[in-house]
Each structure stands twice: as C-alpha cells, then as structure tokens.
Design a protein around this motif. Structure first.
Motif, PDB file in Angstrom:
ATOM      1  N   THR A 233     121.796  43.845  48.626  1.00  0.00           N
ATOM      2  CA  THR A 233     121.871  43.218  49.945  1.00  0.00           C
ATOM      3  C   THR A 233     121.821  41.693  49.847  1.00  0.00           C
ATOM      4  O   THR A 233     122.081  41.002  50.817  1.00  0.00           O
ATOM      5  CB  THR A 233     120.727  43.702  50.857  1.00  0.00           C
ATOM      6  N   TRP A 234     121.486  41.161  48.691  1.00  0.00           N
ATOM      7  CA  TRP A 234     121.432  39.702  48.517  1.00  0.00           C
ATOM      8  C   TRP A 234     122.680  39.151  47.850  1.00  0.00           C
ATOM      9  O   TRP A 234     123.080  38.029  48.098  1.00  0.00           O
ATOM     10  CB  TRP A 234     120.179  39.303  47.723  1.00  0.00           C
ATOM     11  N   SER A 235     123.277  39.908  46.940  1.00  0.00           N
ATOM     12  CA  SER A 235     124.409  39.398  46.147  1.00  0.00           C
ATOM     13  C   SER A 235     125.433  40.492  45.898  1.00  0.00           C
ATOM     14  O   SER A 235     125.067  41.577  45.483  1.00  0.00           O
ATOM     15  CB  SER A 235     123.920  38.892  44.795  1.00  0.00           C
ATOM     16  N   PRO A 236     126.713  40.168  46.084  1.00  0.00           N
ATOM     17  CA  PRO A 236     127.748  41.167  45.838  1.00  0.00           C
ATOM     18  C   PRO A 236     128.027  41.367  44.352  1.00  0.00           C
ATOM     19  O   PRO A 236     128.645  42.348  43.959  1.00  0.00           O
ATOM     20  CB  PRO A 236     128.979  40.567  46.514  1.00  0.00           C
ATOM     21  N   TYR A 237     127.558  40.453  43.499  1.00  0.00           N
ATOM     22  CA  TYR A 237     127.867  40.516  42.067  1.00  0.00           C
ATOM     23  C   TYR A 237     126.676  41.117  41.304  1.00  0.00           C
ATOM     24  O   TYR A 237     125.690  41.526  41.898  1.00  0.00           O
ATOM     25  CB  TYR A 237     128.213  39.126  41.543  1.00  0.00           C
ATOM     26  N   GLY A 238     126.804  41.158  39.961  1.00  0.00           N
ATOM     27  CA  GLY A 238     125.732  41.710  39.125  1.00  0.00           C
ATOM     28  C   GLY A 238     126.146  43.050  38.558  1.00  0.00           C
ATOM     29  O   GLY A 238     126.528  43.952  39.305  1.00  0.00           O
ATOM     30  N   THR A 239     126.075  43.194  37.207  1.00  0.00           N
ATOM     31  CA  THR A 239     126.534  44.431  36.575  1.00  0.00           C
ATOM     32  C   THR A 239     125.432  45.190  35.852  1.00  0.00           C
ATOM     33  O   THR A 239     125.693  46.227  35.252  1.00  0.00           O
ATOM     34  CB  THR A 239     127.608  44.134  35.516  1.00  0.00           C
ATOM     35  N   ALA A 240     124.222  44.687  35.839  1.00  0.00           N
ATOM     36  CA  ALA A 240     123.108  45.336  35.127  1.00  0.00           C
ATOM     37  C   ALA A 240     123.209  45.220  33.612  1.00  0.00           C
ATOM     38  O   ALA A 240     122.421  45.832  32.900  1.00  0.00           O
ATOM     39  CB  ALA A 240     122.973  46.814  35.512  1.00  0.00           C
ATOM     40  N   ASP A 241     124.165  44.452  33.102  1.00  0.00           N
ATOM     41  CA  ASP A 241     124.353  44.331  31.657  1.00  0.00           C
ATOM     42  C   ASP A 241     123.601  43.105  31.123  1.00  0.00           C
ATOM     43  O   ASP A 241     123.987  41.967  31.396  1.00  0.00           O
ATOM     44  CB  ASP A 241     125.852  44.203  31.362  1.00  0.00           C
ATOM     45  N   MET A 242     122.526  43.326  30.356  1.00  0.00           N
ATOM     46  CA  MET A 242     121.726  42.220  29.857  1.00  0.00           C
ATOM     47  C   MET A 242     122.426  41.426  28.754  1.00  0.00           C
ATOM     48  O   MET A 242     122.077  40.267  28.505  1.00  0.00           O
ATOM     49  CB  MET A 242     120.353  42.708  29.370  1.00  0.00           C
ATOM     50  N   LEU A 243     123.423  42.007  28.085  1.00  0.00           N
ATOM     51  CA  LEU A 243     124.184  41.217  27.112  1.00  0.00           C
ATOM     52  C   LEU A 243     125.117  40.265  27.855  1.00  0.00           C
ATOM     53  O   LEU A 243     125.281  39.107  27.461  1.00  0.00           O
ATOM     54  CB  LEU A 243     124.967  42.110  26.153  1.00  0.00           C
ATOM     55  N   GLU A 244     125.721  40.743  28.941  1.00  0.00           N
ATOM     56  CA  GLU A 244     126.547  39.859  29.769  1.00  0.00           C
ATOM     57  C   GLU A 244     125.661  38.756  30.353  1.00  0.00           C
ATOM     58  O   GLU A 244     126.045  37.589  30.425  1.00  0.00           O
ATOM     59  CB  GLU A 244     127.228  40.665  30.884  1.00  0.00           C
ATOM     60  N   ARG A 245     124.455  39.131  30.781  1.00  0.00           N
ATOM     61  CA  ARG A 245     123.491  38.154  31.303  1.00  0.00           C
ATOM     62  C   ARG A 245     123.202  37.099  30.245  1.00  0.00           C
ATOM     63  O   ARG A 245     123.161  35.887  30.539  1.00  0.00           O
ATOM     64  CB  ARG A 245     122.197  38.867  31.723  1.00  0.00           C
TER      65      ARG A 245
END
Lengths: 396, 396
Positions: free
Chosen positions: B302-314
């Motif tokens: 509800t705060w951000s449309p993005y984000g993939t849960a991938d900590m390597l991408e992070r």
C-alpha cells in the motif's frame, strides 16, 4: 489470406484482455478483441501483457565484461582512475570489443530493448578501435535492435591532444553523434571543448550527447554554455545531456530556470537515476517541456560490477528514487523507458498500433505499473515482426 | 551409512569448484572436494554457486498486496497520507493479512531469504489484527523461514491515545520487538514516545526497532535520545534504527560522532538504500563498529508499487548508490544482506560450514560480486536441509 504472424490471448496496456495482434511483413496490421484471424504462425500469449520495445538511452557497449569470466574491478575509487585504468585494461581483454558488445546487445534484446544509444570511447590510445568494434556489433545485430553510437571522448578533448581530430575521424567512420565530457571538471577548458565538439557536430550534420557529471553550480555553468551553443548553431532537438547531476544539486528556483532554458533550447536529458549522485528533478523538467529519457549506463563493465541491461528493472530503480507511486505516474515512467527514448533517438515509429513495426515484448503482468515494479522475465520479444528472444534468452 | 542429502558439483564462495556438501538431519556435516559420499538424495548443482541464506532485515509483511489483482496506489504523495489511507484500505482488502503475508514470505523464500524481520502495524483502528495475521503467516511458514516481528506504531504513539497500551498487549501476544516512529516529526513528543517504548521493551525483556525517517539535525537529536536510553536501560545490542536518513544529511564530523555514539551504545542500523532520501554513510558506520544490515522495506504494497523481495537485487541497488566496486567490498555488502543481518536478528548459526544448519541457496554465478550484480534466478533453496524452492518458485 493468412497473416504472417498472429499473437493471440494478449493483454494490452489499456486493460483489454484476450486481444489479438496481427502482423504482416514485420508491421502490426490489426489489433482486435474478437476471433483471431488465421496466420502462418499463431502464438498464444496466454494472457501476457504486450508492451512496445524498450529504449536504453545511455550505454557503454565497449566497456562491458560480458562474455568473459568474472573480472574484478581494477581501478581506484575515483573517476580519473577509472579513465586511466580503462586505457590499460580494455585493449588487453582476451575478448574484443565487437564480441563483448555483441554479448551485451543480445542481453538487452532478451530484456525487450529495441533501441540503444551507446557511447564508444574515442582517445588516442584506442584510435577508432573501440568505435569500430561497436559498429561491428551494431551491424551484426541490426535484425534485432537499433543501435546509435556516440563518439565519446572519455578522457577529455582539450587535455588529450589529438582527440578532436579523432572525433572528426569517428564521425566519418560512422558514429551518429559527437560526445563530450565534463568540460570544466575533467577537461579544464569548457570553451575549448564545447567549441570543438559543436563545430565537429555541425560539420557532419549530427547531434551531440555530453556526459555532465559536474556538480551544482559548476555543472549549471556548463549546461548554460551547452544551451547557448545549441541556440547559436540552430541544433534544437539534436542535443542531449547525459546525467546532469547538477540539476539535482541547486536550489529549486535555479532548477526551474535551467529546465526552462533546456526546454527553450530543445535539449534533452537522459538519466539512469543518478546512483549516489544528486538526481535531476525529472518531474520539473518534464513539466517545463524537457524531453527526459532513461538508460542503464554501466552494465557489468570496467566501471561497475552491477547492471543487468533490463530497462524495466532500471525503471523500478528510478521509481524507488523518485517515488512516482500512482498508476498515471508509472505510465509516464514507462514512456521514459520506451517511447520518449525512441523519439529522443529519432526513431519515429514506436508503439503497439496498426501501421507500426511489430517491435514489442510480452511478460506475465497485469498492468504497466506491475511490469515495472516486478520486471518479470520477458516471455517473447519481437523486432519488426521477427522473434528475437524467448523466456529471457536471445534466439535470433 | 548414506547421508540424507548430498549436493554435488557445487561452486563455493571461496572459489573452489566441484565441491560436495553433505547434509544430515538438516545440518551441514561435511564439505569436500573429492568424491561425493553416498546419500539418500543426491542433487547435482551443475557448477552453481552456493551461498548462505539471505536476511531481509526490514519488511512490512502486513501491507503487501501480493495475492490480489493489481491494486493502484491510493494515497497522496506524503507520509501522513499513506498512514491515514492505510487505516481505510488495509482492513477492507479482499484478502486477509495472514494470506497476503504468506504470499510475500513464499516469494522471499524463493529468492533465498531465510530470515526476515518484519514490522506489523499496531494502531487502535486495527487492534492486534495485523499482528495476529503476521504471526499466523510466520507460524505457517516456520519450516521454510524464520520471521521476527516488530510491533510497529505506524501512526505514532503519543498522538494516538491507546497505542502504548496496545503495544504492551502486542508484546504479550508474541511480538519480538517494540517498534517506534519519528518521535519528533510524526509524534511531536520525542520524550513521550521514547520513554514509553523503552519502558515496554524493558518490561518484556525485548529489543526495539525504531523507524527514523527524520532528516538531518532533527533525526540526529532523536538518534542521540535513542542511544541515551539504550545506555540507561542497559540494552546494548538490542536496539536497531531503521533507515536513519539523518546520518546522510549532516556534516561528516557529525556523521563520525553519531557513528561512534551508536557503536558505543551497540545500536545497529538497517537500510534499504534510502531511495530518494539521504543515505547514511555505511562505510563510516561499519568502520566505527556499528552493525549495519539491509532490508527490502516495501514490496508491492500500500506504500510502494515496486519491490521484488529479492535481497540480492536489493544489494545491487544499494551498491549502485554506494559504489562499492571492488570484490572485497562486494563481499562486505553480501555479508550485510546475509550473515550480518542474521547476527543482528539474533540468529547465531549462519553460514556454509560444517555444523551449521543447511540453510542455503544456489544460483548460476561464479562469484559473490556476480551474484549481487546479476542476481539471477535462485535455482535451489534449502532451509534446515529441506528443499523449499526451485527455479525461483516456492515448493515447500
């Protein structure tokens, strides 16, 4: 008479589901929601979203290390060290420029990128070798991707004698634009560099794309000098500033004035999201009428170990920095990684419309915002009606 | 007697190729380079790199929209609007907290995440509902992931009467830490909020994790007040500051002083890379002895449309902001998304070593820097010796 190809069961960006897209001689000839027409090849998209080909407006195809085993970063942590280290490392790599550039172009294509603007280093140590390698890769992949090449004086123009003449040779050899870099911070002679590159551009009837990393008021001065020369040479619409970090490092009133100046001069901006530097105010620029588009910049190369060549992932990263959260803003952002970039690169025909080239890709997402946010693997990629990638891998 | 599982043809982070990893009753019992021993199950990793489970140190499992159709962002572009809009939107979603949190946990696991610290909103409108949903999802996935829950007063403590008592209830209901948020900027009463949450934490013998978005000197003031209370309560090693943007918005000498204060108080920092805000100087903090770890924060919620849960991408996104280009620095960054986070979460046994739980994942990469830079799909994910994901999808 059957079409060449019909894509069925497509989801369109406007929300229509179960649509078909008919393709004939490489162009979209029909989009509809009723029974798909017959075709030599019918491809069921299984509900995937169909989007127009992406634009990567800022790359360094000549610097990538793709195709090689892991190659650890070799420079000290500052720009001039990377510039100097490149002179030693790039020519000694066991895989040549054309091969490495080709590896990266194929990855771009597999991510749905249809048009690329790349820089190619022009410096006396290299002669035209890097440019020629990039032009060879461009030609070898012309059936899958449009590549535009900037002759890029990475080490400066005035500080490295012979570079201006080499830039001139590069334009004759087939470069599409004249490049430049930080006329104050790197080259220590803004008038010298800018006079030189604009003269070369005018002589060849080509545009200019200048790397401007310079911060704050220093960069703003260079930006003003660039805009002044655009107006003097009548080159509105032919000049791009790459990065323009300075625009993120000055007061808001200065940002607005600079945006108005750029819009008036028809100068565009390409951004990768600025990384650790100050990001130009993309919304302010667009509101002023400046054409803003995006690029990946370094992709696993001698400058940066990261970078995946995925422009949807790039859009997600930029979104995370600018927080355009709503669907309409995400549609704007998508334009900045697709159609706006194509227009900036001078590619007129872009989009999922009858009459346009069938240059598109598909992915499992409901909407454009989801496509950016999750950037799932591209299922199918077409270039002018030809399948060039499947399931995230080049097949052309 | 054969082992339960042997992984063969593994590449290890130290560069050894063709290694085997023997697993018995969920633990690594041997790592070797010679002929693999017999096992009930032998899995050929085909040269993939093996890495220890990732840590996502900052999530909001209760806010995710995964499991639902595309759900457009509904708030105005400022924090208080998102806080107020959540109160309306979250309870009305057609899929409950436990279900949505479960969807996101499974995606985390498929990306190789083995331990999560999540916040769960505590506010009178919700009672303990969000917390209970997250605890239910935690329990349902305990065989695949360790989840630690912070009772998070998203709307403030002092400005919303009843919140402090609810936080106390939340600790009794099973939350692992007491949360907090911007005691000046949101709550307008730093002494009030910090006294309240530290008292609750001490009463329950638990730690604290405070969201600190406050900029520059305002945030530095709050940070000093947090450190003072840590020392007063003897809670060294039990308190985390989430974000700490202020540390990126003050002069370098102030940064160093704050880092020394945090190290002395044993206060850790978790970052997602700061997005559009000022990023704390991660290297300066680590050099001072502050434990720094990472998290994804908002993932399609509800705060951000993005984000993939991938900590390597992070890690790649954070790397792009901090430009740690060399292999040793990328190894440090990998620690910040794996072992350092595990230690911060109080999970003692982490790593690919004999005796440790077989909690690991594999991916096609040669080195840790490549794994971060390219973050390819995780091929196999194990949790305590059990296969929980394959080819980027949950199978447990």
């Amino acid at each position: 008479m059957p079409y060449d190809t019909v894509l069925t069961n497509a989801r369109l960006a406007d929300g229509r589901a179960g649509a078909f897209i008919a393709i004939e001689v490489g162009r979209i000839v029909g989009i509809g929601a009723d029974t798909p027409p017959p075709a030599a090849t019918t491809i069921d998209l299984a509900g995937d979203l169909v989007l127009p080909g992406l634009t990567d407006g800022h790359m360094h195809l000549d610097k990538t290390l793709f195709g090689l085993p892991w190659w650890p970063h070799a420079a000290e942590p500052y720009r001039m060290s990377r510039i100097e280290t490149d002179a030693r490392v790039l020519p000694a790599l066991p895989l040549g420029t054309a091969e490495r550039a080709g590896e990266l172009i194929r990855r771009c294509v597999a991510h749905g990128t249809a048009q690329i603007r790349t820089h190619a280093d022009i410096r006396p140590e290299f002669g035209l070798a890097a440019l020629e390698g990039v032009l060879a890769a461009k030609a070898a992949h012309a059936h899958a991707c449009t590549v535009q090449v900037v002759a890029f004086p990475q080490a400066g123009v005035m500080r490295v004698p012979g570079t201006a003449a080499l830039l001139d040779d590069a334009m004759r050899a087939g470069a599409d634009l004249v490049g430049g870099i930080d006329p104050c911070e790197i080259d220590r002679d803004p008038k010298g560099q800018l006079d030189a590159i604009f003269a070369i551009a005018e002589r060849h009837g080509k545009g200019v794309d200048i790397h401007l990393h310079e911060p704050a008021e220093m960069g703003l001065f260079s930006l003003q000098e660039i805009c002044a020369r655009v107006r003097a040479h009548g080159m509105q619409g032919q000049v791009t500033i790459s990065h323009g970090f300075c625009l993120g490092g000055v007061a808001e009133s200065r940002q607005k004035a600079a945006a108005a100046m750029m819009a008036d001069a028809g100068v565009s901006l390409v951004t990768h999201g600025a990384g650790g530097a100050t990001l130009p105010p993309l919304g302010v620029l667009r509101e002023a009428g400046v054409q803003v588009f995006c690029g990946n910049d370094d992709v696993r190369d001698t400058w940066s170990p990261y970078g995946t060549a995925d422009m949807l992932e790039r859009a997600a990263i930029i979104d995370w920095r600018i927080d355009w959260r709503t669907d309409p803003l995400l549609h704007d952002l998508f334009d900045m990684v697709s159609g706006d970039g194509a227009r900036a690169l001078g590619i007129p025909e872009h989009g999922i419309d009858a009459g346009k080239p069938a240059t598109l890709f598909t992915l499992p997402a409901e909407t454009i915002p989801e496509a950016i946010g999750q950037h799932p693997r591209r299922r199918l990629v077409l270039f002018a009606g030809r399948v060039v990638a499947r399931d995230g891998a080049w097949v052309a």
